[in-house]
Motif scaffolding. Structure first.
Motif, mmCIF file in Angstrom:
data_model
loop_
_atom_site.group_PDB
_atom_site.id
_atom_site.type_symbol
_atom_site.label_atom_id
_atom_site.label_comp_id
_atom_site.label_asym_id
_atom_site.label_seq_id
_atom_site.Cartn_x
_atom_site.Cartn_y
_atom_site.Cartn_z
ATOM 1 N N VAL A 50 0.933 -1.283 0.202
ATOM 2 C CA VAL A 50 -0.136 -0.277 0.073
ATOM 3 C C VAL A 50 0.984 1.326 -0.067
ATOM 4 C CG1 VAL A 50 -1.465 0.873 1.021
ATOM 5 C CG2 VAL A 50 -1.562 -1.083 1.506
ATOM 6 N N ARG A 51 0.576 1.701 -0.904
ATOM 7 C CA ARG A 51 1.440 3.072 -1.219
ATOM 8 C C ARG A 51 3.424 2.594 -1.183
ATOM 9 N NH1 ARG A 51 -1.593 7.165 0.483
ATOM 10 N NH2 ARG A 51 -2.869 7.990 -1.831
ATOM 11 N N GLY A 52 3.773 1.332 -1.340
ATOM 12 C CA GLY A 52 5.433 1.339 -0.675
ATOM 13 C C GLY A 52 5.476 0.775 -0.347
ATOM 14 N N GLN A 53 4.417 0.538 1.185
ATOM 15 C CA GLN A 53 4.525 0.524 2.745
ATOM 16 C C GLN A 53 4.136 -1.739 2.378
ATOM 17 O OE1 GLN A 53 2.452 2.930 5.295
ATOM 18 N NE2 GLN A 53 2.908 1.328 6.488
ATOM 19 N N ALA A 54 4.962 -1.948 3.122
ATOM 20 C CA ALA A 54 4.547 -3.759 2.770
ATOM 21 C C ALA A 54 3.572 -4.654 3.469
ATOM 22 C CB ALA A 54 5.659 -4.869 2.017
ATOM 23 N N PHE A 55 2.869 -5.376 3.347
ATOM 24 C CA PHE A 55 2.350 -6.263 4.400
ATOM 25 C C PHE A 55 2.329 -7.645 4.269
ATOM 26 C CE2 PHE A 55 0.075 -2.434 4.780
ATOM 27 C CZ PHE A 55 0.046 -1.335 5.945
ATOM 28 N N PRO A 56 2.895 -8.840 4.736
ATOM 29 C CA PRO A 56 3.042 -9.892 4.159
ATOM 30 C C PRO A 56 1.766 -10.591 4.320
ATOM 31 C CG PRO A 56 4.501 -9.700 6.504
ATOM 32 C CD PRO A 56 4.098 -8.507 5.966
ATOM 33 N N VAL A 57 1.207 -11.367 3.740
ATOM 34 C CA VAL A 57 -0.401 -12.101 3.663
ATOM 35 C C VAL A 57 0.626 -13.606 4.184
ATOM 36 C CG1 VAL A 57 -2.370 -12.963 2.393
ATOM 37 C CG2 VAL A 57 -0.917 -10.808 1.873
ATOM 38 N N LYS A 58 0.661 -14.062 5.301
ATOM 39 C CA LYS A 58 0.389 -14.934 5.684
ATOM 40 C C LYS A 58 -0.138 -16.196 5.664
ATOM 41 C CE LYS A 58 2.961 -12.510 10.056
ATOM 42 N NZ LYS A 58 2.371 -12.290 10.836
ATOM 43 N N ARG A 59 -1.001 -15.622 5.820
ATOM 44 C CA ARG A 59 -2.336 -16.911 6.087
ATOM 45 C C ARG A 59 -3.538 -16.403 5.438
ATOM 46 N NH1 ARG A 59 -5.009 -20.362 10.850
ATOM 47 N NH2 ARG A 59 -6.429 -19.397 10.115
ATOM 48 N N ASP A 60 -4.680 -16.035 5.567
ATOM 49 C CA ASP A 60 -5.961 -15.662 4.621
ATOM 50 C C ASP A 60 -5.973 -14.170 5.384
ATOM 51 O OD1 ASP A 60 -6.504 -17.744 4.663
ATOM 52 O OD2 ASP A 60 -7.729 -18.418 6.503
ATOM 53 N N LEU A 61 -6.495 -13.925 3.880
ATOM 54 C CA LEU A 61 -6.305 -12.422 3.754
ATOM 55 C C LEU A 61 -8.040 -12.179 3.157
ATOM 56 C CD1 LEU A 61 -5.766 -9.470 3.108
ATOM 57 C CD2 LEU A 61 -5.392 -10.630 0.727
ATOM 58 N N TYR A 62 -9.128 -11.445 4.360
ATOM 59 C CA TYR A 62 -10.443 -11.131 4.741
ATOM 60 C C TYR A 62 -10.377 -9.211 4.462
ATOM 61 C CZ TYR A 62 -10.263 -15.677 7.241
ATOM 62 O OH TYR A 62 -10.367 -16.892 7.726
ATOM 63 N N LEU A 63 -11.465 -9.363 3.923
ATOM 64 C CA LEU A 63 -12.049 -7.994 3.492
ATOM 65 C C LEU A 63 -12.777 -7.869 3.736
ATOM 66 C CD1 LEU A 63 -11.391 -6.434 0.007
ATOM 67 C CD2 LEU A 63 -13.623 -5.998 1.190
ATOM 68 N N VAL A 64 -13.362 -6.426 4.865
ATOM 69 C CA VAL A 64 -14.767 -5.947 5.211
ATOM 70 C C VAL A 64 -14.452 -4.572 4.896
ATOM 71 C CG1 VAL A 64 -15.194 -7.597 7.668
ATOM 72 C CG2 VAL A 64 -13.942 -5.033 7.652
ATOM 73 N N GLY A 65 -16.070 -3.883 4.372
ATOM 74 C CA GLY A 65 -15.591 -2.292 4.534
ATOM 75 C C GLY A 65 -17.120 -2.009 4.752
ATOM 76 N N PHE A 66 -17.423 -0.439 4.091
ATOM 77 C CA PHE A 66 -18.915 0.187 5.147
ATOM 78 C C PHE A 66 -18.606 1.633 5.024
ATOM 79 C CE2 PHE A 66 -15.969 -1.264 8.830
ATOM 80 C CZ PHE A 66 -15.612 -0.346 9.448
ATOM 81 N N GLY A 67 -18.982 1.943 4.383
ATOM 82 C CA GLY A 67 -19.901 3.764 3.806
ATOM 83 C C GLY A 67 -19.646 3.318 2.726
ATOM 84 N N LYS A 68 -20.263 5.259 1.908
ATOM 85 C CA LYS A 68 -20.994 5.476 0.606
ATOM 86 C C LYS A 68 -19.943 4.945 -0.822
ATOM 87 C CE LYS A 68 -24.203 8.822 2.517
ATOM 88 N NZ LYS A 68 -24.033 10.409 2.634
ATOM 89 N N ALA A 69 -18.255 4.493 -0.726
ATOM 90 C CA ALA A 69 -17.860 4.750 -1.561
ATOM 91 C C ALA A 69 -16.840 2.885 -1.856
ATOM 92 C CB ALA A 69 -16.944 5.524 -1.724
ATOM 93 N N VAL A 70 -17.424 2.349 -0.365
ATOM 94 C CA VAL A 70 -16.880 1.407 -0.376
ATOM 95 C C VAL A 70 -17.177 -0.147 -1.320
ATOM 96 C CG1 VAL A 70 -17.047 -1.004 1.397
ATOM 97 C CG2 VAL A 70 -15.959 1.140 2.138
ATOM 98 N N LEU A 71 -18.561 -0.036 -2.496
ATOM 99 C CA LEU A 71 -18.858 -0.906 -3.478
ATOM 100 C C LEU A 71 -17.321 -0.913 -4.265
ATOM 101 C CD1 LEU A 71 -20.646 -2.759 -4.530
ATOM 102 C CD2 LEU A 71 -22.035 -1.464 -5.112
ATOM 103 N N GLY A 72 -17.033 0.648 -4.610
ATOM 104 C CA GLY A 72 -17.005 0.282 -5.419
ATOM 105 C C GLY A 72 -14.870 0.250 -4.675
ATOM 106 N N MET A 73 -14.985 0.117 -4.094
ATOM 107 C CA MET A 73 -13.824 0.390 -3.413
ATOM 108 C C MET A 73 -13.082 -1.356 -3.162
ATOM 109 S SD MET A 73 -13.090 2.828 -0.171
ATOM 110 C CE MET A 73 -11.870 2.907 0.625
ATOM 111 N N ALA A 74 -13.867 -2.092 -2.616
ATOM 112 C CA ALA A 74 -14.078 -3.005 -2.550
ATOM 113 C C ALA A 74 -13.841 -3.936 -3.759
ATOM 114 C CB ALA A 74 -15.532 -4.125 -2.230
ATOM 115 N N ALA A 75 -14.700 -3.634 -5.101
ATOM 116 C CA ALA A 75 -14.801 -4.258 -6.515
ATOM 117 C C ALA A 75 -13.311 -3.932 -7.268
ATOM 118 C CB ALA A 75 -16.151 -3.729 -7.615
ATOM 119 N N ALA A 76 -12.937 -3.011 -7.110
ATOM 120 C CA ALA A 76 -11.308 -2.711 -7.014
ATOM 121 C C ALA A 76 -10.575 -3.611 -6.484
ATOM 122 C CB ALA A 76 -10.496 -1.244 -6.992
ATOM 123 N N ALA A 77 -10.382 -3.832 -5.489
ATOM 124 C CA ALA A 77 -9.718 -4.299 -4.037
ATOM 125 C C ALA A 77 -9.265 -5.619 -4.553
ATOM 126 C CB ALA A 77 -9.889 -4.184 -2.716
#
Ligand SMILES: Nc1ncnc2c1ncn2[C@@H]1O[C@H](COP(=O)(O)OP(=O)(O)OP(=O)(O)O)[C@@H](O)[C@H]1O
Ligand SMILES: O=C(O)[C@H](O)CO
Length: 506
Positions: A40-67
Motif C-alpha cells: 500500500v503506497r510502497g508499504q509492505a504487509f506480508p499475507v501469511k495465511r488468510d486475507l479478509y476484507l471488510v468495509g462500510f461506507g458510501k464509496a465502499v462498493l467500488g473500493m471493494a470491486a477494485a480491491a
C-alpha cells in the motif's frame, strides 16, 4: 457553453478523480506468489495465511470491486455494508466497474436508508464483528472505510437499542452538532467505533484504506474511526451532550453505558497491529476541478478544502467574495466599497476559523488576476444546518438558496452594485450525490434566482424558514437548478464552485 454547463462539468470532473477504482488501483498492489505481500503506497504487509476484507461506507462498493480485482485468488472472504439501493443505482448509471463480479467472495449488505442506521446495517455490523473476532495472528484484515460508515456500522453497546442511539444522533444533528461532535458521541456508545473493530481483530494485522469525508482527514472521526485510536474520552461525550442540552433526557440504557465507560481511551500501543492509510480526500477532487477550469479558460483558484460553519454564515462569506471579484470586473473599483467588503470578509473568515485558510493572501492573488479572464473559485468542506422547519432539503441546497438570496439583496443596492456587470453562477453539491434525505446532490443559483422565483409565486425566504430548499428547487423552473447525479459511489464531502465572467457589453 453556459456557466451552468461549465459548473456541472467541473463537478463531474472532480468526482471522476475520487472515484474508488482509480484511487484504489493507484495505491494498492499484491506482489509475489510464494509469500505474497500487500503493498500500500510502497508499504509492505506480508499475507501469511488468510486475507479478509471488510468495509462500510458510501464509496465502499467500488473500493471493494477494485480491491477484489487486485487481490484475486488471495482473498479468502469479505463482507461490506453499503447504502441501500447503491448496486441498483450504479447498475442503472452504467458504472459496472463499481460493481462486484458474479461469484464474488465478498458478501454485500445494503442498509442505512437515508444515511440512518437500521436493522439491515445492524445485521452487517454483527457479521463484520463475528469475522473480526475469529481472526488469528496469521491473518490480514483489509478494511475499506469511507464516509457514511458510521450509519452503516451500528453496534450499540448493550443494553442500548439501535432506535435509542439513532434518536440521539438525529437530535444532535438537528441541533447543529458538527460531525466531530456527533462521532465522539457515537464512538462512546458503540462496540465497533472508536477503535473497537481494530481491537476485536487483534492479533491479526489490520490495514485500513480510507476515503476521507471529514475536514482535516482525522482518522478517529471519519466513519467514527473503527480502526483508529480514539483521542476522546467519555468526558468529551458528556460535554457534547451538555452543550446540546441532551444530558438530562437520556434513555436509561445510555446513562448506564456512560457511567460504566472507561474514563481513558485505549492506549496507543494497543494499535501496533493497525495501519490507517488515507487514499483520497476533498483536496484531490478540488485540484482536478481547478485543472479542468483552467482548461476551460478560467483563472481558477482553490479557496479551501475545509470550509465549515453555520450555513448562513458560509453563504454570507461566498456572497461577499463574489461581490469582491465583481468589483474587479467593473469600472466601479472605488476603494471605499472594496475596502469595506474586504474588511467584512476577513472578519467573517476569522470568525469561521477555517483551518489553513489564508484569506489575505488569497485576495491578493485574486486582485492580481486582471479584469479580462473569467474567474473560477473552488472550495470544499461541510456546513452545518440548524433545522428550524419541517421541510425537505440538504445543506448544499440550503447553501445555494442562501447565496441566491444574499446576491439578490446585494443587487438591491442598485446600479452601483458591483455585481451589475457580471454573470455569476454558484454551485454547491455533495460528492456522494445525496444532499440530506433528498434525491438531489445539491443546487445551482445566480443573483437572478429570487426575482425569477417570485414571478413563479415562490417566496425564497419562506422556503428557507422551513428548511425546504429541496421543495423550492424542485418547483422552481421545473427543477432546472437542482444538481442531480444519483448516488456517485464516492464521498469526499461537498464542493462549491463560483464562476464569474464579465457580461458582454451590448
Ligand atoms: N431539510 C433540511 N434542510 C437542510 N439541511 C438538512 C435538512 N434535513 C437534513 N439536513 C442536513 O443534512 C445533513 C445530513 O445529510 P447527509 O445524509 O447527506 O449527511 P452526510 O454528512 O453527507 O453524511 P455522511 O457524512 O455520513 O456521508 C445534516 O447535516 C442535516 O442537518
Ligand atoms: O460516517 C460518518 O461518520 C461521516 O460520514 C464522517 O465520516
Amino acid at each position: 457553453m453556459s456557466l451552468h454547463e461549465h459548473a456541472l462539468s467541473l463537478f463531474r470532473g472532480a468526482l471522476g478523480t475520487v472515484r474508488p477504482a482509480p484511487m484504489l488501483k493507484r495505491a494498492l498492489k499484491l506482489q509475489g506468489d510464494g509469500c505474497p505481500q500487500l503493498l500500500v503506497r510502497g508499504q509492505a504487509f506480508p499475507v501469511k495465511r488468510d486475507l479478509y476484507l471488510v468495509g462500510f461506507g458510501k464509496a465502499v462498493l467500488g473500493m471493494a470491486a477494485a480491491a477484489e480485482e487486485i487481490l484475486g485468488e488471495h482473498l479468502t472472504r469479505g463482507i461490506i455494508n453499503v447504502p441501500l439501493g447503491i448496486q441498483e443505482s450504479l447498475q442503472r448509471a452504467g458504472m459496472q466497474e463499481m460493481l462486484l463480479k458474479p461469484h464474488s467472495k465478498i458478501q454485500v449488505i445494503e442498509g442505512a436508508k437515508n444515511n440512518l442506521p437500521d436493522a439491515e446495517a445492524l445485521k452487517g455490523a454483527v457479521a463484520i464483528q463475528e469475522l473480526a473476532e475469529g481472526l488469528t495472528a496469521d491473518d490480514l484484515l483489509l478494511v475499506l472505510i469511507s464516509g457514511g460508515g458510521s450509519a452503516l456500522l451500528p453496534a450499540p453497546i448493550p443494553p442500548i437499542l439501535l432506535e435509542e442511539k439513532e434518536k440521539l444522533t438525529k437530535m444532535l444533528a438537528s441541533r447543529g452538532a458538527a460531525i466531530q461532535e456527533l462521532n465522539i458521541v457515537r464512538k462512546t456508545l458503540s462496540v465497533l467505533k472508536g477503535g473497537g473493530l481494530a481491537q476485536l481483530a487483534h492479533p491479526a494485522q489490520v490495514v485500513s484504506l480510507i476515503l476521507s469525508d471529514v475536514i482535516g482527514d482525522p482518522l478517529d472521526i471519519i466513519a467514527s474511526g473503527p480502526t483508529a485510536a480514539s483521542s476522546h474520552s467519555v468526558q468529551d461525550c458528556l460535554h457534547i451532550l451538555t452543550k446540546y442540552n441532551l444530558l438530562h433526557n437520556l434513555p436509561k440504557s445510555v446513562e448506564m453505558v456512560l457511567s460504566s465507560s472507561p474514563t481513558k481511551p485505549t492506549a496507543l500501543e494497543n494499535y501496533s497491529h493497525v495501519s490507517n492509510i488515507i487514499l483520497g480526500s476533498n483536496t484531490l477532487a478540488l485540484e482536478e476541478a481547478r485543472r479542468q477550469a483552467e482548461g476551460l479558460g478560467y483563472a481558477a483558484l482553490v479557496l479551501s478544502a475545509a470550509v465549515h460553519g453555520e450555513v448562513g454564515r458560509v453563504a454570507t462569506l461566498y456572497c461577499q467574495l463574489i461581490q469582491l471579484v465583481c468589483l474587479g470586473f467593473t469600472s466601479l473599483g472605488e476603494r471605499p466599497l472594496g475596502d469595506e467588503l474586504r474588511g467584512n470578509l476577513l472578519q467573517l473568515a476569522a470568525e469561521l476559523q477555517i483551518p489553513g485558510l489564508h484569506l489575505d493572501e488569497f485576495l491578493q492573488v485574486l486582485r492580481g488576476l486582471g479584469p479580462d479572464r473569467p474567474v473560477c473559485i473552488l472550495a470544499g468542506g461541510e456546513t452545518t444546518v440548524q433545522l428550524q422547519g419541517t421541510g425537505k432539503g440538504g445543506r448544499n441546497q440550503e447553501l445555494a438558496l442562501r447565496v441566491g438570496l444574499g446576491l439578490h439583496k446585494a443587487q438591491g443596492t442598485g446600479a452601483s452594485s458591483p455585481q451589475g456587470r457580471c454573470e455569476i453562477l454558484f454551485l454547491s453539491g455533495g460528492t456522494d450525490g445525496q444532499d440530506g434525505p433528498t434525491e438531489a446532490a445539491g443546487a445551482f443559483c445566480s443573483p437572478e434566482l429570487v426575482a425569477e422565483a417570485l414571478q413563479e409565486g415562490l417566496d425564497v425566504e419562506a422556503f428557507l424558514r422551513n428548511n425546504d430548499s429541496y421543495t423550492f428547487f424542485s418547483q422552481f423552473q421545473g427543477g432546472h437548478h437542482l444538481l442531480v447525479t444519483g448516488l456517485t459511489g464516492t464521498n469526499v464531502m461537498d464542493i462549491q464552485a463560483i464562476l464569474i465572467r464579465a457580461m458582454e457589453r451590448s
